[in-house]
Design an enzyme around this catalytic site. Structure first.
Site, PDB file in Angstrom:
ATOM      1  CB  ILE A 149      -4.333   2.853  -7.342  1.00 33.81           C
ATOM      2  CG1 ILE A 149      -4.279   2.371  -8.520  1.00 33.81           C
ATOM      3  CG2 ILE A 149      -4.535   0.874  -5.731  1.00 33.81           C
ATOM      4  CD1 ILE A 149      -3.242   1.529  -8.849  1.00 33.81           C
ATOM      5  N   PRO A 150      -6.782   3.866  -4.266  1.00 30.00           N
ATOM      6  CG  PRO A 150      -9.249   3.050  -4.028  1.00 30.00           C
ATOM      7  CD  PRO A 150      -8.166   2.818  -5.526  1.00 30.00           C
ATOM      8  CB  CYS A 151      -3.719   3.969  -0.947  1.00 26.95           C
ATOM      9  SG  CYS A 151      -2.021   5.255  -1.723  1.00 26.95           S
ATOM     10  CG  HIS A 152      -6.957   8.060  -0.086  1.00 29.82           C
ATOM     11  ND1 HIS A 152      -7.283   7.678  -1.703  1.00 29.82           N
ATOM     12  CD2 HIS A 152      -8.830   8.255  -0.183  1.00 29.82           C
ATOM     13  CE1 HIS A 152      -8.725   8.151  -2.789  1.00 29.82           C
ATOM     14  NE2 HIS A 152      -9.027   8.462  -1.567  1.00 29.82           N
ATOM     15  CG  ASN A 198      -2.538   1.089   1.110  1.00 33.61           C
ATOM     16  OD1 ASN A 198      -2.612   1.031   0.057  1.00 33.61           O
ATOM     17  ND2 ASN A 198      -2.465   1.566   2.132  1.00 33.61           N
TER      18      ASN A 198
END
Length: 162
Positions: A125-128, A116
């Site tokens: 790529i929504p690592c948040h 991540n």
């Protein structure tokens, strides 16, 4: 070798550097620079200009899913983690454990966290959207304050920029 291009995007939460080629975008990362170094110009490849426009739409609250061409570079494990992150929809969150389970390796929680943190396509790529299993905010390469802002934005707690 494919020539790489860079465009800076001024977001409400800091400067974002978009890097890519004519084939696609390789990275969308926050930078701590204070001023634009790589302006949007007509000679930039379409994947980068599309990314720029879609980031603008995202920050204006008009876009939830990105569709510009991007190229994911990483190990097979990292790619599996990043693909699983894409399944966390706008306005929702998940945990490292949930991602580990979804990729069929429930003991790989720390490795999921490491993958991540190596995501080079932030927001896209929504690592948040990954939070602690107890609901707390966990690390974010762009800074926890940005992560909190992005999550609030996706839950419509921030008024889009004008």
């Amino acid at each position: 070798m494919n020539e790489r291009f860079i465009i800076d995007y001024q977001s409400p939460i800091g400067l974002i550097e978009i890097t890519g080629t004519k084939a696609g975008v390789y990275s969308v990362l926050f930078t701590e620079r204070d001023s634009l170094q790589y302006p949007l110009t007509e000679d930039k490849p379409k994947p980068l200009t599309d990314c720029y426009e879609q980031l603008d739409q995202y920050f204006n609250g008009e876009l939830e899913t990105f569709s510009f061409p991007y190229i994911i570079e990483g190990t097979n494990f990292q790619k599996n983690v990043w693909t699983a992150l894409m399944d966390i929809s706008y306005g929702n969150t998940g945990s490292y454990k949930e991602i580990a389970v979804s990729i069929g390796n429930e003991k790989a929680i720390r490795a999921v966290g490491s993958a991540n943190g190596r995501n080079k396509l932030c927001i896209v790529i929504p690592c948040h959207r990954i939070i602690g299993s107890n609901g707390s905010l966990t690390g974010y390469a762009g800074g926890l304050w940005r992560k909190e802002w992005l999550l609030d934005h996706e839950n419509k707690k921030h008024v889009p920029k004008q």
